[in-house]
Structure formats: structure tokens, C-alpha cells
Motif scaffolding. Structure first.
Motif, mmCIF file in Angstrom:
data_model
loop_
_atom_site.group_PDB
_atom_site.id
_atom_site.type_symbol
_atom_site.label_atom_id
_atom_site.label_comp_id
_atom_site.label_asym_id
_atom_site.label_seq_id
_atom_site.Cartn_x
_atom_site.Cartn_y
_atom_site.Cartn_z
ATOM 1 N N TRP A 70 0.824 -1.206 0.000
ATOM 2 C CA TRP A 70 0.000 0.000 0.000
ATOM 3 C C TRP A 70 0.860 1.259 0.000
ATOM 4 O O TRP A 70 0.588 2.208 -0.759
ATOM 5 C CB TRP A 70 -0.916 0.002 1.232
ATOM 6 C CG TRP A 70 -1.680 1.276 1.385
ATOM 7 C CD1 TRP A 70 -2.723 1.706 0.627
ATOM 8 C CD2 TRP A 70 -1.428 2.323 2.358
ATOM 9 N NE1 TRP A 70 -3.154 2.942 1.074
ATOM 10 C CE2 TRP A 70 -2.361 3.340 2.112
ATOM 11 C CE3 TRP A 70 -0.510 2.462 3.394
ATOM 12 C CZ2 TRP A 70 -2.408 4.507 2.879
ATOM 13 C CZ3 TRP A 70 -0.535 3.622 4.155
ATOM 14 C CH2 TRP A 70 -1.484 4.632 3.903
ATOM 15 N N ILE A 71 1.919 1.258 0.801
ATOM 16 C CA ILE A 71 2.805 2.431 0.865
ATOM 17 C C ILE A 71 3.431 2.682 -0.495
ATOM 18 O O ILE A 71 3.416 3.809 -1.011
ATOM 19 C CB ILE A 71 3.886 2.229 1.951
ATOM 20 C CG1 ILE A 71 3.246 2.245 3.348
ATOM 21 C CG2 ILE A 71 4.950 3.320 1.854
ATOM 22 C CD1 ILE A 71 4.201 1.848 4.473
ATOM 23 N N GLN A 72 3.992 1.640 -1.090
ATOM 24 C CA GLN A 72 4.700 1.820 -2.364
ATOM 25 C C GLN A 72 3.756 2.181 -3.503
ATOM 26 O O GLN A 72 4.150 2.895 -4.437
ATOM 27 C CB GLN A 72 5.490 0.554 -2.691
ATOM 28 C CG GLN A 72 6.677 0.350 -1.747
ATOM 29 C CD GLN A 72 7.467 -0.904 -2.063
ATOM 30 O OE1 GLN A 72 7.020 -2.013 -1.819
ATOM 31 N NE2 GLN A 72 8.650 -0.733 -2.621
ATOM 32 N N ASN A 73 2.526 1.703 -3.447
ATOM 33 C CA ASN A 73 1.550 2.038 -4.490
ATOM 34 C C ASN A 73 0.925 3.414 -4.296
ATOM 35 O O ASN A 73 0.297 3.955 -5.208
ATOM 36 C CB ASN A 73 0.443 0.984 -4.533
ATOM 37 C CG ASN A 73 0.924 -0.352 -5.053
ATOM 38 O OD1 ASN A 73 1.868 -0.412 -5.824
ATOM 39 N ND2 ASN A 73 0.283 -1.432 -4.613
ATOM 40 N N THR A 74 1.092 3.983 -3.103
ATOM 41 C CA THR A 74 0.440 5.249 -2.776
ATOM 42 C C THR A 74 1.332 6.456 -2.974
ATOM 43 O O THR A 74 0.897 7.492 -3.497
ATOM 44 C CB THR A 74 -0.065 5.228 -1.308
ATOM 45 O OG1 THR A 74 -0.984 4.159 -1.150
ATOM 46 C CG2 THR A 74 -0.733 6.539 -0.933
#
Length: 389
Positions: free
Chosen positions: A382-386
Motif C-alpha cells: 500500500w505504501i509503495q503504491n500510494t
């Protein structure tokens, strides 16, 4: 007069690189020399050589750079010890290649660069260990310890500003914190989240000093975007998925006292074992005060998850595997004001990695009641996609 921050770093350099040469005598005459790459230079104090001083002032000095600095020492120089062979053209050779690179200025930190905001750093570009490697007054941190720590500032309806939750810098544009520090009760009880403060140590002082070492002025950034995990529900007392990102309104200029923490990427993560000691840090409640002015640290053991789950079930709170239980010792716990801050350990390449985000507990420091943390590794996708450039 040179800044004390430089003195601190140079103290490390002196110990690790030039200690064998302390017998060198100060010579008035300025002598010519040849550096390790066979470039002509002048033998002078490293304090008067911006190109080599800039290498020392980096947040991380590699073994190769240390060897280059050590081999640059000379014995017919002038000015303050230590003496080094400073290239005449004020350019310094990259110690790993044959190309020349223009040296940074004395005061320049690592610049936050546009287009790089979507990249999460990995060691050695994150999680640096304290240069001083000291703990002051029991649980006080060192001046340059946990340099990714952030304080979140809120403004209430009367316009009053208050520091409450914590967070951590994960690259030059994003702060990782807890969702409950962004939305929910915090908006009514504290105020609206407006600002992030970085480079802080002692909130009661403008400039923080320990002995002759002082850090740089704090940096404040506005918040361009508040991004709460989509599955977080502020009305859910289980507080699952309690994690959020704050996008700063402009990139942060990194320096010795502001550096990002490492996150547990797939390439660097490892299992968290019961009984392992992790570290929590913040400015929250202590046994003697509502809040601490000085950044604190506390070493805590990882709790057995199944036992912790059964314990909280007696309070009708249902934990999931993405929540991590740590502590459970009398008077040893994260507490009010620590919310959103990092739970950390030294891991790959001896860098500091953030393993958890302070979420909640059954009051503070109660025997047998661990603190609950959001497990960061479960939210890396989620962090990397956000995050965005």
C-alpha cells in the motif's frame, strides 16, 4: 567559527580515519602534495578544504570513502589539524570511479529532488545510527539519534497550536504515521493537523545543544495531502489498519539531523521474533510529566501474539496479525503523545528499520498489557503504491 555539528562529525572522522597520524605537527608553510588519485593539491587543514570536508559531512561515510580520506592525509600542511591533500581545482575525485565530481558547499545538505518522491531509500541512504552513540539522562536520546522522527502540530478552533502525535520521515516528501492521528477523535480533542516538524530534539529550546554540539534549526513543512489507509475505520475500537501517510507541501532538504528511516522492503525485511528487543521513541507522557520536552527512547520486548490477542479479547478488542504486540512491563511503554511514532530495530546493514507504528494500549505501562502497533511490513504494498514523486 565552524558549526558544532561539523565538529561532531569530524570527531568521528578523527577517530576512525586519522587517529594514527596524531603525531603530525602543525607547520606554518603551505606545501604541495599529491592525493590518492595522483592529482596535485595543497596540504592544509581539512576545515579549509570544502571538497573533502563535504565527504566527511555526509550522513553516511563508506569504508571506501574513509580509506580515501585517510590516504589523503599529509604532513607539511598549515592550519588546524588534521591536514589533508586538498585538490587545487576544488574538485574531488569520486573514490569509486575515475570521474571527477564537483564538491558540495560547506553548508549544503542533501537536496530533496523532484521526481524521486516515489522511491523508498535503502541502506546506507536511510536509518543512520547515532554518531555519538550515547543515551543521556537514562531514556533521553542522543542529539543525532533517530533523525527521522517527526512531530505533528495541530491547530484548535481558537487558533492555538499544539504538538501531539509523532511520525517518521520515509523519504524527502512523505511522513508515516497512525491513521488515528489524522482523522477521528483527534480532530475534536486536539484540532486540525496542519504542520510537520522535523529535526527536533528538545521542544523547549530553539537550538538544541549537548555540551558543545548543537543541531541545526528545526524544519517545518505544511501538509499537501493526508492519506489514511482505505480500510481504517475511526469508529472501530479494534483500530485495525491504523496507518497513514502525509505528503509534505515541498521536499525536505536532508542534513545530519534530518534523515529518513528504512522501511522493511522485501529485499531487506526479516521475521520479528517473540522476545526480540525493539525500540520505541517519542515525546509522549513519562512517569513524571504529561509530555517530555526531550526525545525519548525505550527498549521493549516483542510479546507473543496469541497471548496478546487473548488478553485484549477480555476487553472486547479483537486483534489481527497485522497488529504487533510489544512490551507489557510495568511503567515501560509508549504512551499519550507517542501515537504515530516508530517502533524500530537495527537490521540489514546495521541500519534502523521501522517495524511498527504506535497505535494504542490499555492505558500506559500496565503490567501484563502490551502496547499495540501497526505492523509496517504488512502495508508495504500500500505504501509503495500510494506515494508519488
Amino acid at each position: 567559527m565552524m558549526k558544532s555539528t561539523t565538529r561532531q562529525v569530524l570527531g568521528i572522522f578523527w577517530t576512525t580515519c586519522l587517529l594514527p597520524f596524531t603525531v603530525l605537527q602543525l607547520v606554518r608553510a603551505q606545501g604541495s602534495c599529491t592525493n590518492p588519485r595522483q592529482n596535485s593539491g595543497l596540504c592544509m587543514s581539512i576545515y579549509d578544504c570544502p571538497s573533502l570536508l563535504a565527504v566527511v559531512q555526509q550522513s553516511y561515510v563508506s569504508a571506501q570513502d574513509r580509506m580515501f580520506l585517510r590516504d589523503s592525509q599529509c604532513n607539511n600542511g598549515y592550519g588546524r589539524l588534521p591536514h589533508v591533500c586538498c585538490p587545487i581545482e576544488r574538485r574531488v575525485l569520486d573514490t569509486t570511479t575515475a570521474r571527477t565530481v564537483t564538491s558540495p558547499t560547506r553548508s549544503g545538505g542533501q537536496q530533496g529532488q523532484q521526481g524521486q518522491g516515489n522511491l523508498l531509500p535503502s541502506p546506507p541512504k536511510c536509518g543512520p545510527h547515532s554518531f555519538s552513540n550515547k543515551v543521556y539522562n537514562g531514556n533521553d536520546t542522543a542529539l543525532d539519534e533517530f533523525t527521522w522522527m517527526a512531530l505533528l502540530e495541530y491547530v484548535d478552533r481558537r487558533g492555538r497550536r499544539e504538538l501531539s502525535c509523532g511520525g517518521s520521515l520515509i523519504n524527502n516528501r512523505y511522513i508515516l504515521t497512525a491513521a488515528h492521528c489524522v482523522i477521528g477523535d483527534v480532530e475534536k480533542e486536539v484540532g486540525s493537523l496542519t504542520t510537520v516538524r522535523l529535526g527536533e530534539y528538545d521542544t523547549s529550546k530553539e537550538i538544541d545543544c549537548i555540551d558543545d554540539d548543537c543541531n541545526q534549526p528545526i524544519v517545518e513543512r505544511g501538509i499537501e495531502q493526508k492519506i489514511v489507509h482505505p480500510q481504517y475505520d475511526p469508529a472501530d475500537r479494534n483500530r485495525v489498519h491504523d496507518i497513514a501517510l502525509l505528503r509534505l507541501d515541498q521536499p525536505v532538504v536532508l542534513n545530519e539531523y534530518i534523515q529518513p528511516v528504512c522501511l522493511p522492503l522485501v529485499s531487506t525485511r526479516r521475521a520479528i521474533n517473540t522476545g526480540e528487543i525493539l525500540v520505541v521513541s517519542g515525546w509522549g507522557r513519562t512517569t513524571t510529566a504529561r509530555k517530555s520536552n526531550i526525545k525519548q527512547r525505550l527498549d521493549l520486548p516483542v510479546n507473543d501474539h496469541d497471548s496478546c490477542t487473548r488478553k485484549f479479547a477480555t476487553r472486547q478488542i479483537n486483534l489481527i496479525n497485522s497488529q504487533l504486540c510489544v512490551g507489557g512491563e510495568f511503567y515501560r511503554d509508549s504512551c499519550d503523545g507517542d501515537s504515530g511514532g516508530p517502533l524500530m530495530r537495527r537490521a540489514y546493514d546495521q541500519a534502523w528499520f521501522q517495524e511498527g507504528v504506535v497505535s494504542f494500549g490499555n492505558r500506559c505501562g500496565l503490567e501484563g498489557w502490551p502496547g499495540v502497533y501497526t505492523r509496517v511490513s504488512d502495508y508495504m504494498d500500500w505504501i509503495q503504491n500510494t506515494i508519488q514523486p
